[in-house]
Scaffold this motif. Structure first.
Motif, mmCIF file in Angstrom:
data_model
loop_
_atom_site.group_PDB
_atom_site.id
_atom_site.type_symbol
_atom_site.label_atom_id
_atom_site.label_comp_id
_atom_site.label_asym_id
_atom_site.label_seq_id
_atom_site.Cartn_x
_atom_site.Cartn_y
_atom_site.Cartn_z
ATOM 1 N N ALA B 136 -11.162 -23.360 -14.535
ATOM 2 C CA ALA B 136 -10.120 -23.326 -15.567
ATOM 3 C C ALA B 136 -9.880 -24.704 -16.163
ATOM 4 O O ALA B 136 -9.683 -24.850 -17.374
ATOM 5 N N ARG B 141 -14.008 -19.451 -17.675
ATOM 6 C CA ARG B 141 -13.486 -18.355 -16.871
ATOM 7 C C ARG B 141 -14.618 -17.754 -16.043
ATOM 8 O O ARG B 141 -15.727 -17.556 -16.549
ATOM 9 N N GLN B 175 -8.215 -17.186 -15.515
ATOM 10 C CA GLN B 175 -9.176 -17.849 -14.627
ATOM 11 C C GLN B 175 -10.311 -16.922 -14.183
ATOM 12 O O GLN B 175 -11.445 -17.371 -13.998
#
Lengths: 280, 280
Positions: B136, B141, B175
Motif C-alpha cells: 500500500a 494492491r 490493500q
C-alpha cells in the motif's frame, strides 16, 4: 469383525481399482483378502451377464455396495434424452438384480455448443423426477455424485456437494441421495458443513475414497492416487462422515494404470493396509 | 473511444497470451491493434530490465493493468517463508516501477507431505498481513487470485472466489483485493453472488478472461482456450462484473501453445474480435 480396531467390515473394493481382474477373480480376491464389499460397473457386469454376476457375488458372500453408473441427463435433443432415460431404467433394473440399493449417477456435462450450466442442472432435476420413483419401486436409490470441477464441461455439471444436495433435496431422501468421494471434494472448504447437511437429511448414499495426486495426466481421468500417495486427509473425511451417523460401506475407487499393471491381490492387500492405517 | 459500442477501451492483453512476442513487439503490437492495456509477467520484465520495460510501455502510451505474480505463501520452513516474503517485496517494487496498482497473487499449494488446507490458508493470511502495508505504501494492491480447484495441491489452495474474499476481507479493501478469472471460476454456481460481494466491498482488483476447453493437457497448465472456443459465457460474466460498478480493465490471459505458434498480430486481432463479439 465388527467393532474390532483395524477391521475391514466396512471396506468395499470398487472393481475399477483392479480392473485387470475378471468378475470371478474379483469375487475370489475379495473373499481371500477379507474385503466384504464390491462396487461394480455396468459394462463388465453386462459382459459377464447381470444375473450370473449377481449369483457369483452372492455365492461368494459379498455385498454389492454400489453400481456405477447412471446419469448423463443433460442432453437437449428429445431423442437423446429419451435414450438416456431408457438407459437409466436399465441401469436401475441391473442394480436391483445385483441386490444393491445404490446407483451412482454421473449427471452429465454441457451439451455441444451450450454454455448454460443452470439449464443443464435443471435438466438433471427433470430426469431425476422421472427416474426416482421407478428406482424406488425397485429398492434402488439414485446417488448424485458431485465430480471435481475439472469435469464440469464434459462429464458432470454438478461440481460440489452443496449442488448435489440442492438437487437431491427436491426429492424424498429415500429416493435420491449423494456421493461423497474424496477425490472430487477434498479441496472444498465447505465440504465439512455439507457432509453434516447430507447426514442430517439422510442423503449420504455412498462414501468413496481415492487420493489426489499430481501431475494430472492428459484428459485427467486416470490420475487418481492410491490412498496415502497424495493430498487427501482420509481420516478427517471418515470422521466427518461417521459423525453424521453414517455406518455404511467405505468404497475405494481408484483409476490408475499403474495399479492395473500390478498383481491384483498385491494391490488389494495394499488398499486394505492403507485403509487400516490411514482411514480407520 | 470510451462509450462507443464495440470499442477496445477496457481491453488488456496479458503478455503470456502472445508470449512469442518480445516486450517491444508487445508494445508495438498493442498500439497497432488499438489495445490500450497490457498485463505483464515478472520473468520477461526482469529479463528486459524493469526500468526499461516501464519506460517502453509508458512511451508507447499503454497502461500496465497488472503484474503477475506474487504469492507462494504456504511454505512451512522459516527460511523458505522469509525468502517468499522477500521475493514478494521485490514483486511489489517491480509493480510500483511499472506503474501498475495490481499485483496478482498465486497463493501457493500444499507443502510437500502436508494435507492441511486450512493451515495453508492461514499462512497465506499471515503473509498478507506482512506484505499488504508494504504494498500500500507503494501504491500497489495485492490481488488474491482463486485458481481452479485442479490446482489446489500444487499451486493455490484458494480455489473459490468466496475463499479469496474470506482472506481479502481481513484487510483494508485498498490493500487487498481479488481476481475474477473466468477460467478458474466459470463452473461455480455461487460465483455471481460472490462477484456481487466483491464489488460491494470494493475488492474487485482484476477481471481476466480465458475459455475452458477439453481435453485438458498433461499437467493442466497450458490448456486454456481462445475466447469462444469453450464453455465460458463471457457476456454473462462481464455483465455481472459490470453490475457491481466495476469499470476497470478486462484482461485476456490465455496459456496455449497453439496461440504461441501463430503470428502474434493475427492472434491479437482474433482476441480483439472475440472480445467485441462475445464480451461486450
Amino acid at each position: 469383525m465388527t467393532g474390532v480396531n483395524g477391521d475391514l467390515t466396512r471396506l468395499s473394493l470398487n472393481q475399477e481399482t483392479i480392473k485387470q481382474w475378471s468378475l470371478p477373480e474379483l469375487a475370489e480376491g475379495c473373499v481371500k483378502a477379507g474385503v466384504p464389499g464390491v462396487g461394480l460397473w455396468r459394462a463388465p457386469v453386462q459382459e459377464y451377464g447381470v444375473e450370473a454376476a449377481a449369483r457369483l457375488i452372492r455365492h461368494a458372500g459379498l455385498t454389492v455396495t454400489s453400481l456405477c453408473r447412471g446419469g448423463f441427463f443433460t442432453a437437449i435433443d428429445p431423442a437423446e434424452r429419451a435414450a438416456a432415460l431408457a438407459d437409466n431404467r436399465a441401469a436401475i433394473d441391473e442394480a436391483a438384480t445385483l441386490g444393491t440399493d445404490t446407483l451412482i449417477l454421473v449427471s452429465g456435462g454441457l451439451p455441444p455448443g451450450s454454455r448454460d450450466l443452470f439449464a443443464a442442472r435443471e435438466r438433471i432435476a427433470d430426469a431425476l423426477a422421472e427416474l426416482a420413483p421407478y428406482a424406488a419401486d425397485r429398492g434402488v436409490r439414485l446417488a448424485i455424485e458431485p465430480l471435481h470441477p475439472m469435469y464440469a464441461s464434459d462429464r458432470c455439471v454438478v461440481s460440489t456437494l452443496a449442488q448435489a444436495l440442492d438437487l437431491a433435496e427436491r426429492f424424498p431422501a429415500e429416493q435420491v441421495g449423494v456421493v461423497v468421494d474424496t477425490y472430487h471434494l477434498w479441496w472444498d472448504d465447505t465440504v465439512s458443513t455439507q457432509i453434516t447437511r447430507a447426514g442430517a437429511g439422510g442423503r449420504l448414499a455412498s462414501f468413496q475414497l481415492a487420493d489426489w495426486i499430481t501431475p494430472l495426466p492428459e484428459g485427467v481421468l486416470l490420475g487418481r492416487g492410491q490412498l496415502g500417495e497424495g493430498s487427501v486427509d482420509f481420516r478427517w473425511f471418515r470422521e466427518r462422515v461417521d459423525a453424521t451417523g453414517f455406518t455404511g460401506p467405505i468404497e475405494v475407487e481408484i483409476f490408475n494404470p499403474a495399479l492395473w499393471a500390478r498383481d491384483g491381490a498385491e494391490v488389494l492387500a495394499e488398499v486394505a493396509d492403507r485403509y487400516r492405517t490411514l482411514v480407520l
